[in-house]
Design a protein around this motif. Structure first.
Motif, PDB file in Angstrom:
ATOM      1  N   TYR A  60       7.379 -94.583   6.209  1.00 30.84           N
ATOM      2  CA  TYR A  60       7.065 -94.758   4.793  1.00 30.84           C
ATOM      3  C   TYR A  60       7.886 -93.842   3.872  1.00 30.84           C
ATOM      4  CZ  TYR A  60       3.114 -96.859   7.173  1.00 30.84           C
ATOM      5  OH  TYR A  60       2.336 -97.627   8.003  1.00 30.84           O
ATOM      6  N   LEU A  61       8.787 -93.072   4.426  1.00 31.91           N
ATOM      7  CA  LEU A  61       9.538 -92.101   3.631  1.00 31.91           C
ATOM      8  C   LEU A  61      10.833 -92.695   3.077  1.00 31.91           C
ATOM      9  CD1 LEU A  61       9.161 -88.924   5.886  1.00 31.91           C
ATOM     10  CD2 LEU A  61       7.941 -89.444   3.755  1.00 31.91           C
ATOM     11  N   SER A  62      11.254 -92.170   1.941  1.00 29.20           N
ATOM     12  CA  SER A  62      12.520 -92.564   1.312  1.00 29.20           C
ATOM     13  C   SER A  62      13.285 -91.300   0.928  1.00 29.20           C
ATOM     14  CB  SER A  62      12.272 -93.410   0.056  1.00 29.20           C
ATOM     15  OG  SER A  62      11.558 -94.584   0.381  1.00 29.20           O
ATOM     16  N   PRO A  63      14.616 -91.391   0.819  1.00 26.38           N
ATOM     17  CA  PRO A  63      15.408 -90.215   0.434  1.00 26.38           C
ATOM     18  C   PRO A  63      14.993 -89.676  -0.938  1.00 26.38           C
ATOM     19  CG  PRO A  63      16.842 -91.947   1.293  1.00 26.38           C
ATOM     20  CD  PRO A  63      15.479 -92.549   1.128  1.00 26.38           C
ATOM     21  N   GLY A  64      15.002 -88.355  -1.072  1.00 32.17           N
ATOM     22  CA  GLY A  64      14.754 -87.717  -2.353  1.00 32.17           C
ATOM     23  C   GLY A  64      13.292 -87.525  -2.701  1.00 32.17           C
ATOM     24  N   GLU A  65      12.391 -87.884  -1.808  1.00 30.67           N
ATOM     25  CA  GLU A  65      10.966 -87.775  -2.135  1.00 30.67           C
ATOM     26  C   GLU A  65      10.454 -86.345  -1.971  1.00 30.67           C
ATOM     27  OE1 GLU A  65       8.986 -92.080  -1.172  1.00 30.67           O
ATOM     28  OE2 GLU A  65       9.361 -90.745   0.519  1.00 30.67           O
ATOM     29  N   LEU A  66       9.523 -85.968  -2.849  1.00 28.67           N
ATOM     30  CA  LEU A  66       8.730 -84.767  -2.647  1.00 28.67           C
ATOM     31  C   LEU A  66       7.484 -85.207  -1.882  1.00 28.67           C
ATOM     32  CD1 LEU A  66       8.084 -81.725  -3.316  1.00 28.67           C
ATOM     33  CD2 LEU A  66       6.690 -82.635  -5.176  1.00 28.67           C
ATOM     34  N   VAL A  67       7.353 -84.744  -0.644  1.00 28.32           N
ATOM     35  CA  VAL A  67       6.218 -85.124   0.196  1.00 28.32           C
ATOM     36  C   VAL A  67       5.080 -84.140  -0.059  1.00 28.32           C
ATOM     37  CG1 VAL A  67       5.403 -85.475   2.552  1.00 28.32           C
ATOM     38  CG2 VAL A  67       7.749 -86.138   1.904  1.00 28.32           C
ATOM     39  N   LEU A  68       3.919 -84.679  -0.432  1.00 22.73           N
ATOM     40  CA  LEU A  68       2.735 -83.890  -0.772  1.00 22.73           C
ATOM     41  C   LEU A  68       1.703 -84.079   0.339  1.00 22.73           C
ATOM     42  CD1 LEU A  68       1.750 -82.120  -3.150  1.00 22.73           C
ATOM     43  CD2 LEU A  68       0.762 -84.178  -4.141  1.00 22.73           C
ATOM     44  N   SER A  69       1.227 -82.962   0.929  1.00 25.24           N
ATOM     45  CA  SER A  69       0.299 -83.089   2.058  1.00 25.24           C
ATOM     46  C   SER A  69      -0.706 -81.947   2.059  1.00 25.24           C
ATOM     47  CB  SER A  69       1.072 -83.080   3.384  1.00 25.24           C
ATOM     48  OG  SER A  69       0.180 -83.146   4.476  1.00 25.24           O
ATOM     49  N   GLY A  70      -1.978 -82.320   2.359  1.00 18.11           N
ATOM     50  CA  GLY A  70      -3.044 -81.332   2.535  1.00 18.11           C
ATOM     51  C   GLY A  70      -3.168 -80.867   3.970  1.00 18.11           C
ATOM     52  N   LEU A  71      -2.267 -81.293   4.856  1.00 16.51           N
ATOM     53  CA  LEU A  71      -2.202 -80.892   6.275  1.00 16.51           C
ATOM     54  C   LEU A  71      -3.426 -81.348   7.060  1.00 16.51           C
ATOM     55  CD1 LEU A  71      -0.717 -77.278   5.994  1.00 16.51           C
ATOM     56  CD2 LEU A  71       0.446 -79.474   5.965  1.00 16.51           C
ATOM     57  N   LEU A  72      -4.033 -82.475   6.646  1.00 12.13           N
ATOM     58  CA  LEU A  72      -5.154 -83.010   7.418  1.00 12.13           C
ATOM     59  C   LEU A  72      -4.713 -83.514   8.783  1.00 12.13           C
ATOM     60  CD1 LEU A  72      -7.070 -84.953   4.603  1.00 12.13           C
ATOM     61  CD2 LEU A  72      -7.392 -82.593   5.396  1.00 12.13           C
TER      62      LEU A  72
ATOM     63  N   LEU B  96       8.866 -80.417   0.904  1.00  6.23           N
ATOM     64  CA  LEU B  96       7.463 -80.590   1.300  1.00  6.23           C
ATOM     65  C   LEU B  96       6.627 -79.651   0.441  1.00  6.23           C
ATOM     66  CD1 LEU B  96       5.088 -81.479   3.131  1.00  6.23           C
ATOM     67  CD2 LEU B  96       5.798 -79.663   4.726  1.00  6.23           C
ATOM     68  N   ALA B  97       5.626 -80.199  -0.235  1.00  6.04           N
ATOM     69  CA  ALA B  97       4.646 -79.395  -0.969  1.00  6.04           C
ATOM     70  C   ALA B  97       3.325 -79.517  -0.225  1.00  6.04           C
ATOM     71  CB  ALA B  97       4.516 -79.887  -2.407  1.00  6.04           C
ATOM     72  N   ALA B  98       2.818 -78.391   0.304  1.00 12.10           N
ATOM     73  CA  ALA B  98       1.638 -78.434   1.178  1.00 12.10           C
ATOM     74  C   ALA B  98       0.597 -77.440   0.713  1.00 12.10           C
ATOM     75  CB  ALA B  98       2.048 -78.138   2.625  1.00 12.10           C
ATOM     76  N   SER B  99      -0.649 -77.796   0.980  1.00  9.88           N
ATOM     77  CA  SER B  99      -1.777 -76.907   0.693  1.00  9.88           C
ATOM     78  C   SER B  99      -2.437 -76.523   2.004  1.00  9.88           C
ATOM     79  CB  SER B  99      -2.794 -77.610  -0.206  1.00  9.88           C
ATOM     80  OG  SER B  99      -3.977 -76.842  -0.321  1.00  9.88           O
TER      81      SER B  99
ATOM     82  N   PRO C 147       0.413 -72.838   8.121  1.00  7.74           N
ATOM     83  CA  PRO C 147       0.683 -72.342   9.480  1.00  7.74           C
ATOM     84  C   PRO C 147       2.114 -71.825   9.604  1.00  7.74           C
ATOM     85  CG  PRO C 147      -0.388 -74.489   9.549  1.00  7.74           C
ATOM     86  CD  PRO C 147      -0.008 -74.254   8.133  1.00  7.74           C
ATOM     87  N   PRO C 148       2.318 -70.687  10.269  1.00  7.20           N
ATOM     88  CA  PRO C 148       3.688 -70.157  10.422  1.00  7.20           C
ATOM     89  C   PRO C 148       4.621 -71.120  11.156  1.00  7.20           C
ATOM     90  CG  PRO C 148       2.124 -68.970  11.823  1.00  7.20           C
ATOM     91  CD  PRO C 148       1.314 -69.829  10.908  1.00  7.20           C
ATOM     92  N   GLU C 149       4.051 -71.933  12.084  1.00  5.07           N
ATOM     93  CA  GLU C 149       4.889 -72.893  12.809  1.00  5.07           C
ATOM     94  C   GLU C 149       5.475 -73.944  11.856  1.00  5.07           C
ATOM     95  OE1 GLU C 149       1.901 -71.149  15.568  1.00  5.07           O
ATOM     96  OE2 GLU C 149       1.796 -72.147  13.611  1.00  5.07           O
ATOM     97  N   LEU C 150       4.722 -74.295  10.822  1.00  5.12           N
ATOM     98  CA  LEU C 150       5.218 -75.259   9.843  1.00  5.12           C
ATOM     99  C   LEU C 150       6.338 -74.633   9.006  1.00  5.12           C
ATOM    100  CD1 LEU C 150       4.948 -78.054   8.550  1.00  5.12           C
ATOM    101  CD2 LEU C 150       3.247 -77.092   6.983  1.00  5.12           C
ATOM    102  N   VAL C 151       6.165 -73.362   8.654  1.00  3.88           N
ATOM    103  CA  VAL C 151       7.218 -72.660   7.909  1.00  3.88           C
ATOM    104  C   VAL C 151       8.498 -72.616   8.742  1.00  3.88           C
ATOM    105  CG1 VAL C 151       7.900 -70.503   6.804  1.00  3.88           C
ATOM    106  CG2 VAL C 151       5.525 -71.276   6.665  1.00  3.88           C
TER     107      VAL C 151
END
Length: 509
Positions: free
Chosen positions: A42-54, A77-80, A88-92
């Motif tokens: 579902y991703l496209s180039p240039g997108e800001l992906v927003l996720s709550g890490l569920l 990636l913008a994550a909460s 999580p440090p692994e995500l960083v």
């Protein structure tokens, strides 16, 4: 243009950068929210992906999620970490490894607010693109649109803009002219006239059906361009094509007034008063000395020879008229400022265009200079020069009558049957002797005549003793039944030798 760093500058979002400080110039095209462990479909180039890490279940989940973002060329990636006790440090680490900027969303800020604020930022950017398009369209309506378009292109794209042809000629430029335009053209043509980047410079095609390709040169790498800037660049290229088409129509209309002159060149007739009027209408002074150029592009679409003549004459300082007479394409050129090396320069320009030429061969013959009263002779000289070019094996050949000896021009005008008869009648016995004895008397006679009949000079050129040279010339004279020290005989034999040399030149249709 909305960049990742632009989002960090929005105070009400209070976004915090966790990694990717060197990649904040990435352009953002839209916002996409996801809680899928693998969002790649579902991703496209240039997108800001927003996720709550569920989707997060453990450290192993970071790699496939971030790899999917990188493969899709996501902007960031913008994550909460509200539901995971922080980011999580692994995500960083995974974002750092894949080059994805990671922005931390404050836990007390809803994603609805984040999404709405970024959409407003993107909408403002689209409005800017629309305004840029309006300014370009206004420039295209000006009387001389190309300079105006490039000036606006510089302002809208923030980089120097220029238009060049596939031959490496710079048509116009806004800001500094591009360096090494021929190298850029060669790279563009080798890539199939597709948009590309070379040395930090973006090359965009101008039109798709042009017989001689043009390119828009923008002094910036398009890799970091947002969709809006790309759209502005493509709009600029399209408007340049319209400006080119308009200028071409005006040029062809101006050239049509010289049709009586072109008909005369092509073998027709015209009265003195008609020619004088045609000279004036074409912008040529009475008594002007003219060069005549004949172009032939074999196996090509209609109009290619005229387009190529127009291209190679575009920078000529004097008036140049291009037109078709029957199946032939001619140019009449004011010869008052004719460059000494024009034939070589034209051949070089056409060679640069070679990868894009829709023709088997391109040949140019040049005659003159001559006044109107001598145009027929100049056109015959151009025709004979083209014949010399045709007898060469090159795909592209440009020959001027200045480069051809008078005897070659005279021979070029003779029918093939007459040339063959001349060769056999004069040289027949000598050719037969060399073939039977594996001798070299034909070459000996040629060198002797090219040394103005001097035995000493010819012997030195052939690296033989002068007495050996005299014996060979005497033997050749016996076989030919001619005294090779007689000037008239020397002229006849030398003309026959020129035919012999042409006979062994590789020919192509």
């Amino acid at each position: 243009m909305t960049l990742v760093k632009s989002l960090l500058a929005i105070p009400e979002l209070r976004l915090r950068l966790r990694t990717g400080a060197g990649r904040l110039d990435r352009a953002v095209s839209r916002v996409y929210g996801t809680e899928l462990p693998d969002p790649s479909r579902y991703l496209s180039p240039g997108e800001l992906v927003l996720s709550g890490l569920l989707w997060w279940r453990g450290p192993a989940d970071a790699e496939p999620f971030v790899a999917a973002l990188a493969a899709a060329d996501a902007a960031a990636l913008a994550a909460s970490g509200a539901d995971t006790g922080g980011i999580p440090p692994e995500l960083v680490e995974a974002c750092e490894r894949h080059g994805i900027p990671l922005l931390e969303v404050p836990p007390d800020l809803s994603f609805a607010v984040v999404t709405e604020r970024i959409i407003l930022e993107l909408a403002a950017d689209r409005d800017t693109t629309s305004e840029a398009r309006k300014r370009l369209l206004a420039a295209a309506a000006e009387r001389d649109p190309l300079p105006a378009l490039l000036r606006h292109g510089v302002a809208e794209l923030g980089a120097p803009c220029a238009v060049a042809t596939g031959a490496g000629r710079v048509v116009a430029h806004g800001g500094p002219a591009p360096e090494a335009p021929r190298e850029l053209a060669e790279r563009f043509l080798r890539g199939g006239c597709r948009a590309t980047v070379h040395g930090g410079v973006t090359l965009l095609p101008v039109g798709e059906r042009a017989l001689v390709p043009w390119l828009l040169v923008v002094g910036a790498d398009r890799a970091g361009w947002p969709a809006g800037r790309q759209a502005v660049a493509e709009e600029l290229a399209g408007l340049v094509e319209l400006a080119r088409a308009r200028a071409g129509e005006l040029r062809r209309a101006a050239d049509r007034v010289a049709e009586p002159l072109l008909r005369l060149v092509g073998g027709g007739t015209a009265g003195e008063a008609e020619l004088a009027g045609a000279l004036g209408a074409a912008g040529l002074p009475a008594g002007a000395r003219l060069r005549v150029v004949l172009a032939r592009a074999t196996g090509s679409p209609p109009g290619l020879a005229a387009e190529l003549l127009t291209e190679v004459l575009a920078d000529h300082p004097g008036r140049a008229v291009v037109g078709e007479v029957g199946t032939e394409t001619w140019a009449l050129v004011d010869a008052r400022e004719w460059p000494a090396g024009w034939a070589a320069a034209a051949a070089s320009a056409l060679s640069t265009l070679e990868p894009a030429l829709a023709a088997d061969r391109v040949l140019l013959g040049i005659g003159g200079p001559s006044t109107v009263s001598g145009l027929r002779g100049a056109s015959e000289e151009a025709r004979h020069a083209l014949g010399v070019a045709a007898r060469r094996g090159d795909r592209i050949a440009v020959v001027s009558g200045d480069q051809i000896g008078a005897h070659h021009l005279l021979l070029a005008g003779a029918p093939d049957e007459l040339r063959s008869s001349l060769r056999q009648r004069i040289l027949g016995p000598l050719l037969a002797y060399d073939e039977a004895q594996h001798g070299d008397l034909v070459r000996t006679v040629r060198v002797f005549l090219e040394c103005s009949g001097s035995p000493a000079a010819a012997a030195k050129a052939l690296h033989v003793h002068v007495n050996t040279l005299r014996y060979r010339i005497a033997r050749a004279g016996e076989l030919l039944g001619l005294d090779l020290t007689d000037f008239i005989n020397q002229v006849d034999v030398y003309l026959a030798l020129c035919v012999e040399a042409d006979t062994h030149q590789p020919r192509r249709p």
